[in-house]
Scaffold this motif. Structure first.
Motif, mmCIF file in Angstrom:
data_model
loop_
_atom_site.group_PDB
_atom_site.id
_atom_site.type_symbol
_atom_site.label_atom_id
_atom_site.label_comp_id
_atom_site.label_asym_id
_atom_site.label_seq_id
_atom_site.Cartn_x
_atom_site.Cartn_y
_atom_site.Cartn_z
ATOM 1 N N ARG A 51 25.567 37.477 44.708
ATOM 2 C CA ARG A 51 26.435 37.889 43.604
ATOM 3 C C ARG A 51 27.905 37.531 43.832
ATOM 4 O O ARG A 51 28.652 37.386 42.870
ATOM 5 C CB ARG A 51 26.287 39.378 43.344
ATOM 6 N N THR A 52 28.325 37.426 45.105
ATOM 7 C CA THR A 52 29.723 37.081 45.394
ATOM 8 C C THR A 52 29.774 36.015 46.479
ATOM 9 O O THR A 52 28.855 35.900 47.300
ATOM 10 C CB THR A 52 30.522 38.308 45.897
ATOM 11 N N PRO A 53 30.859 35.241 46.523
ATOM 12 C CA PRO A 53 30.996 34.252 47.600
ATOM 13 C C PRO A 53 31.061 34.923 48.976
ATOM 14 O O PRO A 53 30.530 34.400 49.955
ATOM 15 C CB PRO A 53 32.298 33.521 47.286
ATOM 16 N N GLU A 54 31.687 36.103 49.043
ATOM 17 C CA GLU A 54 31.797 36.825 50.314
ATOM 18 C C GLU A 54 30.420 37.239 50.824
ATOM 19 O O GLU A 54 30.135 37.132 52.018
ATOM 20 C CB GLU A 54 32.697 38.052 50.158
ATOM 21 N N GLN A 55 29.584 37.710 49.927
ATOM 22 C CA GLN A 55 28.232 38.114 50.306
ATOM 23 C C GLN A 55 27.451 36.909 50.840
ATOM 24 O O GLN A 55 26.751 37.003 51.849
ATOM 25 C CB GLN A 55 27.534 38.721 49.088
ATOM 26 N N ALA A 56 27.594 35.770 50.195
ATOM 27 C CA ALA A 56 26.908 34.559 50.637
ATOM 28 C C ALA A 56 27.351 34.164 52.044
ATOM 29 O O ALA A 56 26.523 33.894 52.917
ATOM 30 C CB ALA A 56 27.165 33.407 49.660
ATOM 31 N N VAL A 57 28.656 34.164 52.273
ATOM 32 C CA VAL A 57 29.181 33.777 53.582
ATOM 33 C C VAL A 57 28.762 34.778 54.650
ATOM 34 O O VAL A 57 28.414 34.395 55.772
ATOM 35 C CB VAL A 57 30.720 33.622 53.518
ATOM 36 N N PHE A 58 28.765 36.057 54.315
ATOM 37 C CA PHE A 58 28.356 37.070 55.279
ATOM 38 C C PHE A 58 26.894 36.888 55.676
ATOM 39 O O PHE A 58 26.534 37.051 56.839
ATOM 40 C CB PHE A 58 28.574 38.480 54.706
ATOM 41 N N MET A 59 26.040 36.546 54.740
ATOM 42 C CA MET A 59 24.604 36.414 55.002
ATOM 43 C C MET A 59 24.218 35.053 55.568
ATOM 44 O O MET A 59 23.092 34.874 56.037
ATOM 45 C CB MET A 59 23.822 36.672 53.715
ATOM 46 N N ALA A 60 25.116 34.083 55.553
ATOM 47 C CA ALA A 60 24.796 32.718 55.971
ATOM 48 C C ALA A 60 24.134 32.614 57.345
ATOM 49 O O ALA A 60 23.133 31.900 57.486
ATOM 50 C CB ALA A 60 26.052 31.846 55.923
ATOM 51 N N PRO A 61 24.612 33.297 58.387
ATOM 52 C CA PRO A 61 23.980 33.155 59.700
ATOM 53 C C PRO A 61 22.512 33.575 59.720
ATOM 54 O O PRO A 61 21.716 33.028 60.487
ATOM 55 C CB PRO A 61 24.817 34.053 60.606
ATOM 56 N N GLN A 62 22.130 34.512 58.861
ATOM 57 C CA GLN A 62 20.734 34.954 58.812
ATOM 58 C C GLN A 62 19.806 33.795 58.451
ATOM 59 O O GLN A 62 18.645 33.781 58.819
ATOM 60 C CB GLN A 62 20.581 36.088 57.814
ATOM 61 N N VAL A 79 18.630 36.432 36.954
ATOM 62 C CA VAL A 79 18.216 37.341 38.025
ATOM 63 C C VAL A 79 17.010 38.157 37.574
ATOM 64 O O VAL A 79 17.022 38.753 36.506
ATOM 65 C CB VAL A 79 19.375 38.277 38.435
ATOM 66 N N GLY A 80 16.001 38.166 38.432
ATOM 67 C CA GLY A 80 14.816 38.957 38.149
ATOM 68 C C GLY A 80 14.577 40.059 39.156
ATOM 69 O O GLY A 80 13.807 40.983 38.906
ATOM 70 N N ILE A 81 15.233 39.959 40.316
ATOM 71 C CA ILE A 81 15.065 40.957 41.378
ATOM 72 C C ILE A 81 16.333 40.970 42.216
ATOM 73 O O ILE A 81 16.978 39.941 42.397
ATOM 74 C CB ILE A 81 13.798 40.655 42.221
ATOM 75 N N ASP A 82 16.693 42.161 42.712
ATOM 76 C CA ASP A 82 17.929 42.321 43.477
ATOM 77 C C ASP A 82 17.673 43.342 44.578
ATOM 78 O O ASP A 82 17.336 44.486 44.290
ATOM 79 C CB ASP A 82 19.029 42.813 42.543
ATOM 80 N N ASP A 83 17.801 42.925 45.847
ATOM 81 C CA ASP A 83 17.583 43.870 46.944
ATOM 82 C C ASP A 83 18.883 44.398 47.532
ATOM 83 O O ASP A 83 18.884 45.081 48.547
ATOM 84 C CB ASP A 83 16.689 43.270 48.028
ATOM 85 N N GLY A 84 20.006 44.073 46.907
ATOM 86 C CA GLY A 84 21.297 44.533 47.394
ATOM 87 C C GLY A 84 21.964 43.557 48.351
ATOM 88 O O GLY A 84 23.164 43.617 48.556
ATOM 89 N N THR A 85 21.190 42.663 48.957
ATOM 90 C CA THR A 85 21.783 41.647 49.827
ATOM 91 C C THR A 85 21.755 40.275 49.171
ATOM 92 O O THR A 85 22.614 39.447 49.425
ATOM 93 C CB THR A 85 21.059 41.545 51.184
ATOM 94 N N LYS A 86 20.759 40.040 48.357
ATOM 95 C CA LYS A 86 20.650 38.785 47.622
ATOM 96 C C LYS A 86 19.853 39.054 46.364
ATOM 97 O O LYS A 86 19.258 40.113 46.202
ATOM 98 C CB LYS A 86 19.979 37.706 48.465
ATOM 99 N N GLU A 106 37.941 43.092 59.590
ATOM 100 C CA GLU A 106 37.875 44.365 58.879
ATOM 101 C C GLU A 106 36.756 44.356 57.827
ATOM 102 O O GLU A 106 36.021 45.332 57.685
ATOM 103 C CB GLU A 106 39.218 44.644 58.215
ATOM 104 N N GLN A 107 36.609 43.262 57.099
ATOM 105 C CA GLN A 107 35.538 43.179 56.100
ATOM 106 C C GLN A 107 34.159 43.240 56.760
ATOM 107 O O GLN A 107 33.253 43.901 56.261
ATOM 108 C CB GLN A 107 35.659 41.887 55.284
ATOM 109 N N ARG A 108 34.008 42.546 57.882
ATOM 110 C CA ARG A 108 32.726 42.549 58.579
ATOM 111 C C ARG A 108 32.404 43.942 59.137
ATOM 112 O O ARG A 108 31.271 44.402 59.066
ATOM 113 C CB ARG A 108 32.716 41.506 59.686
ATOM 114 N N VAL A 109 33.417 44.626 59.683
ATOM 115 C CA VAL A 109 33.212 45.984 60.195
ATOM 116 C C VAL A 109 32.823 46.913 59.051
ATOM 117 O O VAL A 109 31.907 47.726 59.180
ATOM 118 C CB VAL A 109 34.472 46.496 60.925
ATOM 119 N N GLU A 110 33.490 46.771 57.912
ATOM 120 C CA GLU A 110 33.155 47.625 56.772
ATOM 121 C C GLU A 110 31.698 47.447 56.359
ATOM 122 O O GLU A 110 30.989 48.434 56.113
ATOM 123 C CB GLU A 110 34.065 47.327 55.578
ATOM 124 N N VAL A 111 31.240 46.210 56.277
ATOM 125 C CA VAL A 111 29.841 45.971 55.906
ATOM 126 C C VAL A 111 28.912 46.586 56.940
ATOM 127 O O VAL A 111 27.931 47.257 56.600
ATOM 128 C CB VAL A 111 29.563 44.459 55.746
#
Length: 182
Positions: A51-62, A79-86, A106-111
């Motif tokens: 949903r956001t560029p930040e979310q994509a970048v945060f999840m990229a290493p996975q 969108v047909g399904i949403d698990d909160g991470t993607k 700080e953003q990574r710690v918050e997540v």
């Protein structure tokens, strides 16, 4: 979670530097792929995005993507399904490459804190976490105190688990001895 509308939404998709995802699907400007939908999210039934560029970048290493060898695409998807991470989509069109945001510590710690709060309910830790999140106290000493309280609770739980295992072993030994005596 955001409501699922069935209408195209602005989303973000990660690919490798060659515009491919892990299953070798090729993406590029104005490229559309479709999927049937249904079932679980991480299957061939869904195309996934964020949903956001930040979310994509945060999840990229996975998904094995690094900051330097990945491309972030702005896209539109249904969108047909949403698990909160993607999200899982039945249709995605990649529109254009966009600059990947840099996430601060700080953003990574918050997540990390928000995710941990979903499963860990230790009182001292939750007090610290809430104070960190609302900006009341982000000191190292407060973080250490929360860590120590959580570590003490974990150690007590581990000790109890070992004691229960020892008791179960003793019960099993007694039962075997009684069976052998018969």
């Amino acid at each position: 979670m955001k409501a699922i509308t069935g209408k195209p939404e602005r989303l973000y998709k990660l690919t490798n530097a060659n515009g491919q995802t892990q299953n070798a699907t090729r993406w590029g400007e104005n490229v559309t792929h479709t999927a049937k939908g249904g079932g679980k999210l991480c299957t061939e039934a869904w195309l996934h995005a964020y949903r956001t560029p930040e979310q994509a970048v945060f999840m990229a290493p996975q998904y094995g993507y690094s900051r330097t060898d990945s491309v972030l695409w702005e896209c539109k998807g249904v969108v047909g399904i949403d698990d909160g991470t993607k999200v899982g989509c039945t249709s995605i069109t990649t529109l254009k490459r966009v600059e990947k945001p840099t996430l601060t510590r700080e953003q990574r710690v918050e997540v990390a804190i928000r995710v941990a709060k979903k499963v860990y309910k230790g009182k001292a830790w939750l007090v610290w976490a809430n104070k960190w999140l609302d900006g009341t106290d982000r000191s190292r000493s407060a973080a250490y105190a929360a860590y120590a309280a959580a570590a003490d609770a974990a150690a007590a739980a581990a000790y109890a688990a070992y004691a229960a295992a020892d008791a179960a072993d003793a019960d099993a030994t007694a039962a075997y001895a009684a069976a052998d005596a018969d």
